[in-house]
Design an enzyme around this catalytic site. Structure first.
Site, PDB file in Angstrom:
ATOM      1  CG  HIS A 287     -23.925  -6.182 -23.344  1.00 48.22           C
ATOM      2  ND1 HIS A 287     -24.078  -5.998 -21.994  1.00 48.22           N
ATOM      3  CD2 HIS A 287     -23.960  -4.939 -23.894  1.00 48.22           C
ATOM      4  CE1 HIS A 287     -24.211  -4.705 -21.743  1.00 48.22           C
ATOM      5  NE2 HIS A 287     -24.137  -4.040 -22.868  1.00 48.22           N
TER       6      HIS A 287
ATOM      7  CG  ASP B 264     -22.795  -9.134 -21.006  1.00 48.43           C
ATOM      8  OD1 ASP B 264     -21.800  -8.433 -21.174  1.00 48.43           O
ATOM      9  OD2 ASP B 264     -23.962  -8.698 -20.885  1.00 48.43           O
TER      10      ASP B 264
END
Ligand code: XLS
Ligand code: NI
Ligand code: NI
Length: 437
Positions: free
Chosen positions: A102, A105
């Protein structure tokens, strides 16, 4: 390259009799089965979020991270780069061909979207070089549209169009990066696309907005020439009480309604299937039958716990039926098998991350090998063909060609048809499966 993962030598295949905890016993990447290598069939990926970002928190823990990782402190962008280096060290030592991320992240959220995007750019520029140097590929990228408070009431289905627009801007950026990194797919998981109570929800508007959002993603994919597959990841609930992408069949109906059934496929997660009250193989078979099977998030739940525990798969017998469906469907195409799984909270060492992935990948490989042998034996396919044999006869063909009620009534009367029940032979078939697992 040295990182907290460098103490471990690269993981090798040693065969089923090995007792080395840091070796593969079933995942022989280059072994050829059904015309392709195991690596080509499984296309396994490490997920960034559970493996490198989760610090062992749970709702009852005090304070920050339980796990000690050097990138959990320090200047956020420098820490993100350190985390990236460690992640690629880990992928390589495991021999994992793919990764997934993501946007939030890989890089910290900034004060504005412009700043957040600049953080993503800085880290993914480095990721692009790492991918080049190591040969590790991107299975999929995705935008986190569920953690920040702005997404509390949804992203594409938010009552506030400004939030919808913000989500669109975020997806645009990650989709473009996914293309740049030669990602094989782009995933949308709508964790907050749903509702807590109908008392404050315009269901019809939210679904229309969600449909429009997805169409805009597809349009942008074509505009920029991204060749990967757009995937929706169904889940029935958690964090929302009711999530719109409930399961394979629900998402198919949604795609049909908005004319996207030929553009979007599914990323199916084991633990999401079980939360929806289905078996995983049901979800896989349904998606395959509807022509929208895309990719897999490999994990498992816990029968005593009714939430997404995201444990690593460790029981190959449980996965054989789903692997069989994938083989019958002729594989996952651009998809793969992403370990959307995390170690248990008390597994605090980097070593635990290795053992979790080794066990998980061995479980997938063993399940695949069993399903391949079962498929090659032809025993189940012969039984299936025999059970449905009537459909290649005259009557079956006439029905499939569109016989009317009148024609069929006439035929039943004329031929005096009185069909007799026939055994489904379930136990025989289960015994056949058990010979292969
Ligand atoms: C959460 C989902 C999530 C997606 C990616 O339950 O599994 O991790 O895979 O956003
Ligand atoms: Ni999940
Ligand atoms: Ni997932």
């Amino acid at each position: 390259m040295s990182s907290i993962y460098s103490d471990i030598d690269p993981i090798r295949y040693e065969g089923p009799h090995s007792t080395n905890p840091l070796a593969y016993r079933w995942y022989d990447a280059q072994r050829v089965v059904l015309g392709k290598t195991l690596a080509e069939h499984l296309r396994p990926a490490v997920c960034y979020w559970h493996t490198f970002c989760w610090g062992g928190q749970d709702p009852f823990a005090l304070g920050g991270n339980l796990f000690e990782r050097p990138w959990f402190s320090g200047e956020p962008l420098a820490a993100a780069q350190l985390k990236l280096d460690a992640a690629f060290d880990f992928f390589q030592r495991l021999g994992m061909p793919f990764w997934c991320f993501h946007d939030r992240d890989v890089a910290p959220e900034g004060a504005t979207l412009r700043e957040s995007n600049a953080h993503v750019d800085a880290v993914l520029e480095r990721a692009a070089r790492k991918m080049q140097d190591t040969g590790v590929r991107l299975l999929w990228g995705t935008a986190n549209l569920f953690s920040h408070p702005r997404y509390m009431s949804g992203a594409a289905t938010n009552p506030d169009p400004e939030v919808y627009a913000y989500a669109a801007a975020q997806v645009k950026h990650v989709l473009e990066w996914t293309k740049r990194l030669n990602g094989e797919n782009y995933v949308l998981w709508g964790g907050r696309e749903g509702y807590e109570t109908l008392l404050n929800t315009k269901l019809r508007s939210e679904l229309d907005h969600y449909g429009r959002f997805l169409a805009a993603v597809v349009e942008h994919k074509h505009k920029i020439g991204f060749k990967g597959t757009i995937l929706i990841e169904p889940k029935p609930q958690e964090p929302t009480k009711h999530q719109y992408d409930y399961d394979s069949a629900t998402v198919y109906g949604f795609l049909k309604r908005y004319g996207l059934e030929n553009e979007v496929k599914l990323n199916l997660e084991v633990n999401h299937a079980t939360l929806a009250g289905h078996s995983f193989e049901h979800e896989v078979a349904t998606a395959a039958a509807l022509g929208i099977l895309g990719s897999i998030d490999a994990n498992r739940g816990d029968e005593q716990l009714g939430w997404d525990t995201d444990q690593f798969p460790n029981d190959h017998t449980a996965l054989v039926p789903a692997m069989l469906e994938i083989i019958r469907f002729a594989g996952l195409g651009t998809g793969g098998m992403n370990f959307d799984a995390k170690v248990r909270r008390q597994s605090i060492d980097p070593l635990d991350q290795y053992e979790a992935h080794i066990g998980g990948l061995d479980t997938l490989a063993r399940a695949f090998l069993c399903a391949a042998a079962l498929h090659e034996s032809g025993e189940l396919e012969r039984a299936l063909d025999a059970r449905y044999a009537g459909w290649s006869g005259e009557l079956g063909r006439a029905i499939e060609a569109g016989a009317s009620l009148e024609m069929l009534a006439t035929q039943v009367h004329a031929q005096g048809l009185e069909p007799r029940p026939r055994s489904g032979r379930q136990e025989r078939l289960e015994n056949i499966v058990n010979r292969f697992v």
